[in-house]
Write an enzyme that holds these catalytic residues in place. Structure first.
Site, PDB file in Angstrom:
ATOM      1  N   ASP A 193       0.836  -1.199   0.000  1.00  0.00           N
ATOM      2  CA  ASP A 193       0.000   0.000   0.000  1.00  0.00           C
ATOM      3  C   ASP A 193       0.874   1.255   0.000  1.00  0.00           C
ATOM      4  OD1 ASP A 193      -2.237   1.604   0.072  1.00  0.00           O
ATOM      5  OD2 ASP A 193      -2.945   0.935   2.033  1.00  0.00           O
ATOM      6  N   GLY A 201      -4.841   7.281   4.868  1.00  0.00           N
ATOM      7  CA  GLY A 201      -6.258   7.612   4.887  1.00  0.00           C
ATOM      8  C   GLY A 201      -6.632   8.782   4.006  1.00  0.00           C
ATOM      9  N   GLY A 202      -5.638   9.293   3.248  1.00  0.00           N
ATOM     10  CA  GLY A 202      -5.944  10.372   2.309  1.00  0.00           C
ATOM     11  C   GLY A 202      -7.026   9.959   1.315  1.00  0.00           C
ATOM     12  N   ALA A 209       1.222   5.542   1.171  1.00  0.00           N
ATOM     13  CA  ALA A 209       1.108   6.283   2.435  1.00  0.00           C
ATOM     14  C   ALA A 209       1.029   7.769   2.115  1.00  0.00           C
ATOM     15  CB  ALA A 209       2.322   6.006   3.322  1.00  0.00           C
ATOM     16  N   GLU A 226      -7.772  -0.567   5.311  1.00  0.00           N
ATOM     17  CA  GLU A 226      -6.316  -0.702   5.127  1.00  0.00           C
ATOM     18  C   GLU A 226      -5.675  -1.249   6.399  1.00  0.00           C
ATOM     19  OE1 GLU A 226      -5.638   2.879   1.877  1.00  0.00           O
ATOM     20  OE2 GLU A 226      -5.341   3.318   3.985  1.00  0.00           O
TER      21      GLU A 226
HETATM   22  C1  5RP Z   1      -5.724   5.757   1.045  1.00  0.00           C
HETATM   23  C2  5RP Z   1      -4.311   5.836   1.498  1.00  0.00           C
HETATM   24  C3  5RP Z   1      -3.264   5.988   0.445  1.00  0.00           C
HETATM   25  O1  5RP Z   1      -2.329   4.965   0.612  1.00  0.00           O
HETATM   26  C4  5RP Z   1      -2.601   7.319   0.596  1.00  0.00           C
HETATM   27  O2  5RP Z   1      -3.594   8.321   0.577  1.00  0.00           O
HETATM   28  C5  5RP Z   1      -1.580   7.554  -0.518  1.00  0.00           C
HETATM   29  O3  5RP Z   1      -2.268   7.731  -1.713  1.00  0.00           O
HETATM   30  P1  5RP Z   1      -1.531   7.926  -3.098  1.00  0.00           P
HETATM   31  O4  5RP Z   1      -0.838   6.640  -3.417  1.00  0.00           O
HETATM   32  O5  5RP Z   1      -2.659   8.248  -4.045  1.00  0.00           O
HETATM   33  O6  5RP Z   1      -0.561   9.078  -2.974  1.00  0.00           O
HETATM   34  O7  5RP Z   1      -3.989   5.789   2.654  1.00  0.00           O
HETATM   35  O8  5RP Z   1      -6.615   5.743   2.128  1.00  0.00           O
END
Ligand code: 5RP
Length: 227
Positions: A85, A99-100, A87, A107
């Site tokens: 994942d 959590g963005g 971050a 998650e």
């Molecule tokens: C989603 C998340 C994502 O991992 C986090 O926001 C990073 O996002 P991105 O890969 O689009 O930069 O926690 O809830």
């Protein structure tokens, strides 16, 4: 290289990194967001080499299925070898803010079921101390104001994320101005507030491995051992 190209590089590198774990009976955990999307896309070409995936969001499940990858519920598997994942922030101890994309609860659940957490984060996500990115907190809607008042008591400035319902039917408060000197302690403290479903601090279960770009090349680091 622009940021999306870097994220694509990270997604491909993560697929390479987990290749030794791919087995016909293995299930892997898959995160959410634009970086995780590139990882899902990179998995498409090896989909016949593993049994399937547990997704941390409806969006990721849909994307996995669109590539012909089997998606199963966490309740149907006993073990995940690895969770991959992105971050929003990651610090030198490999604690993270996530959590963005509003998927923090699933998650955290899927990550906790996996033996290894591989974080794929472009270098803009690296921070010495967590907290410049507002901390997402999933709340039960009827408790939103109650929780917000207690977060103000912790020094935070909560802002309701507009027009967002999580996959669990809840709301998100984004908390600005927190001084996060001890991420694990704050993670536990916020989780004690009645009405909080999950907070976006991933310190109790930090990443084990970080794939991050340095000068356009993906580097791999393992979480430093505490001395
Ligand atoms: C989603 C998340 C994502 O991992 C986090 O926001 C990073 O996002 P991105 O890969 O689009 O930069 O926690 O809830």
């Amino acid at each position: 290289m622009n940021q999306d190209e870097i994220k694509r590089l990270l997604g491909a590198a993560a697929a390479d990194y987990i290749d030794p774990w791919l087995q016909v009976d293995a299930y892997i955990g898959v995160g959410t967001g634009s970086t995780a999307n590139h990882f899902i896309d990179a998995l498409a070409s090896v989909r016949h080499r593993f049994a399937g995936a547990v997704a941390s969001s409806i969006a990721s499940a849909d994307r996995l299925r669109s590539h012909g990858i089997t998606v199963v519920e966490l309740n149907d598997v006993s073990y995940l070898t690895v969770y991959v994942d992105g971050a929003d922030e990651i610090c030198p101890e490999f604690s993270m803010i996530k959590g963005g994309g509003a998927a923090l609860t699933r998650e955290k659940i899927v990550a906790s079921a996996a033996d290894q957490f591989v974080c794929i984060a472009d270098s803009s996500k690296w921070v010495e101390q967590l907290g410049a990115f507002p901390l997402p907190i999933e709340v039960i809607p009827m408790a939103r104001s109650l929780v917000a008042r207690q977060l103000v008591g912790l020094g935070g400035t909560p802002v309701l994320r507009e027009n967002i319902k999580t996959d669990n039917g809840n709301e998100i408060l984004d908390v600005h101005d927190l001084n996060i000197t001890d991420p694990a302690q704050l993670e536990a403290q916020i989780n004690q507030i009645a009405g909080v479903v999950t907070n976006g601090l991933f310190a109790k279960r930090p990443a084990d491995v970080l794939l991050m770009d340095v000068d356009g090349v993906v580097g791999t680091q393992r979480r430093p051992v505490k001395t």
